[in-house]
Design an enzyme around this catalytic site. Structure first.
Site, PDB file in Angstrom:
ATOM      1  N   GLY A  81       0.880  -1.144   0.123  1.00 16.63           N
ATOM      2  CA  GLY A  81      -0.078  -0.062  -0.220  1.00 16.63           C
ATOM      3  C   GLY A  81       1.018   1.225  -0.078  1.00 16.63           C
TER       4      GLY A  81
ATOM      5  N   ASP B  27       2.199  -8.519  -1.523  1.00 14.11           N
ATOM      6  CA  ASP B  27       0.953  -8.054  -1.240  1.00 14.11           C
ATOM      7  C   ASP B  27       0.011  -9.158  -1.651  1.00 14.11           C
ATOM      8  OD1 ASP B  27      -0.197  -5.027  -0.724  1.00 14.11           O
ATOM      9  OD2 ASP B  27      -1.769  -6.312  -1.791  1.00 14.11           O
TER      10      ASP B  27
ATOM     11  N   ARG C 195      -6.453   3.824  16.301  1.00 13.10           N
ATOM     12  CA  ARG C 195      -5.703   2.704  15.867  1.00 13.10           C
ATOM     13  C   ARG C 195      -6.181   1.401  16.430  1.00 13.10           C
ATOM     14  NH1 ARG C 195      -2.315   7.339  16.567  1.00 13.10           N
ATOM     15  NH2 ARG C 195      -1.064   7.640  14.824  1.00 13.10           N
TER      16      ARG C 195
ATOM     17  N   ASN D   7      -6.844  -6.564  11.974  1.00  4.93           N
ATOM     18  CA  ASN D   7      -5.368  -6.779  11.629  1.00  4.93           C
ATOM     19  C   ASN D   7      -4.575  -7.807  12.255  1.00  4.93           C
ATOM     20  OD1 ASN D   7      -5.304  -4.757   9.639  1.00  4.93           O
ATOM     21  ND2 ASN D   7      -4.631  -3.183  10.977  1.00  4.93           N
TER      22      ASN D   7
ATOM     23  N   THR E  71       2.222  -2.164  11.302  1.00  4.69           N
ATOM     24  CA  THR E  71       0.751  -1.943  11.255  1.00  4.69           C
ATOM     25  C   THR E  71       0.171  -1.728  12.416  1.00  4.69           C
ATOM     26  OG1 THR E  71       0.896  -4.091   9.541  1.00  4.69           O
ATOM     27  CG2 THR E  71      -1.286  -3.707  10.677  1.00  4.69           C
TER      28      THR E  71
ATOM     29  N   ARG F  19       7.418  13.951  14.380  1.00  4.07           N
ATOM     30  CA  ARG F  19       6.169  14.958  14.227  1.00  4.07           C
ATOM     31  C   ARG F  19       6.304  16.109  15.268  1.00  4.07           C
ATOM     32  NH1 ARG F  19       1.729  10.380  13.339  1.00  4.07           N
ATOM     33  NH2 ARG F  19       1.735  10.324  10.876  1.00  4.07           N
TER      34      ARG F  19
ATOM     35  N   HIS G  17       1.525   4.242  21.022  1.00  3.94           N
ATOM     36  CA  HIS G  17       1.393   5.030  19.844  1.00  3.94           C
ATOM     37  C   HIS G  17      -0.034   5.419  19.426  1.00  3.94           C
ATOM     38  CE1 HIS G  17       2.267   6.577  15.682  1.00  3.94           C
ATOM     39  NE2 HIS G  17       1.763   5.647  15.046  1.00  3.94           N
TER      40      HIS G  17
END
Length: 311
Positions: free
Chosen positions: A12, A35, A90, A97, A121, A153, A177
């Site tokens: 992706g 993938d 998330r 996932n 992921t 960031r 995270h």
């Protein structure tokens, strides 16, 4: 470990951008993009390979759906999974996932049992722990990318507020995270000078909140996709530290085994990255308030781990 061959599972936007960063910076000699959807990895690999004469790299890039091609990989980077949509946390993508990571790890254990594994992921803290428990490998070989991105960031926001070069800014973010991440202002400096010398507390608090929601801000603006350039750059930074055995101290998602008073959980903590992977965890002295915030972040991850145990 001499990193020669890298596999990225998930072609992706994050996976493809990562592949571009890795080959352009000559961080591998061979790169496999994998993938589940036929044609996606093949097309991305062909596109990247055709840029070789323009960017002057010699790495060989291959795309496939066949896990047999990951054999002899020194590092496997896992970016595959269901992405977040606006309004989703998330943790909301955990149920989708989890089986994806399980299947990928089964194939990594079969075809590349000697490799290092970097989880990207989301939710990365929970899935890093799951991947480690599932394979049973040494914790140095299974780790996650999150804190490098969060710290970058934060540094970019600080540069924006101060007008100073981002090259001189050193930011440190611990914890999960997500909303419970812990930006450590005491360990954030500009050319070694404490951040509080440059910014007042109100501005610093604004930076902290923006850092915590940095990914969502991009997702909200784009609507159809989350961040990919900065995550890919963060992955490449970690790969560089491993490939060149730099022994860099970077905030990584690591399996805690007594560090910071925690066990059986994966958290973002300062870690030494080198040729053997995540070689050591650095324990920073935390104030009582910071310890409470760190504990709060741990508890949030344990909530997801409890959900994982019931899955």
């Amino acid at each position: 470990m001499a990193i020669k061959k890298i596999t990225i599972v998930g072609a992706g936007r994050v996976g493809e951008a990562t592949a571009q960063f890795l080959v352009k910076n000559e961080l591998c000699r061979e790169l496999v993009l994998l993938d589940a959807q036929e044609g996606v990895a093949q097309g991305a690999a062909l596109d990247i390979q055709q840029s070789a004469p323009l960017f002057d790299f010699d790495a060989r890039v291959t795309g496939s759906t066949n896990y047999e091609l990951i054999a002899d990989s020194d590092l496997v980077v896992i970016t595959a999974g269901k992405p977040r949509k606006p309004g989703m946390s998330r943790s909301d993508v955990l149920d989708s996932n989890l089986p994806i990571i399980t299947d990928i790890m089964n194939n990594v254990m079969r075809f590349a049992p000697q490799s290092l594994v970097m989880i990207v992921t989301n939710p990365v803290d929970v899935l890093t722990y799951h991947a480690w428990r599932h394979c049973g490998w040494d914790r140095a070989r299974v780790f996650g990318q999150a804190g490098v991105l969060d710290s970058a960031r934060m540094a970019s926001f600080i540069a924006g507020e101060t007008g100073l070069s981002v090259k001189d800014i050193s930011a440190m973010v611990l914890g999960g995270h997500g909303d419970t991440m812990l930006p450590l202002i005491r360990y954030t400096t500009i050319s070694g000078i404490p951040l509080t010398h440059f910014l007042d507390q109100q501005v610093i608090e604004k930076i902290i909140e923006r850092t915590r929601h940095g990914g969502f801000e991009i997702l909200r603006l784009r609507q159809t996709s989350s961040a990919y350039d900065a995550p890919a750059a963060a992955i490449a930074g970690m790969v560089d530290a491993i490939r060149h055995n730099r022994k860099r101290i970077l905030p990584c998602v690591a399996i805690l085994q007594g560090e910071y008073g925690e066990n059986e959980v994966a958290m973002g903590v300062p870690s030494v990255l080198g040729g053997d992977g995540l070689e050591r965890i650095v324990e920073l002295p935390l104030t009582e308030e910071e310890q409470e915030q760190f504990k709060h972040s741990v508890e949030a991850i344990r909530t997801d781990l409890a959900h994982l145990a019931r899955a």
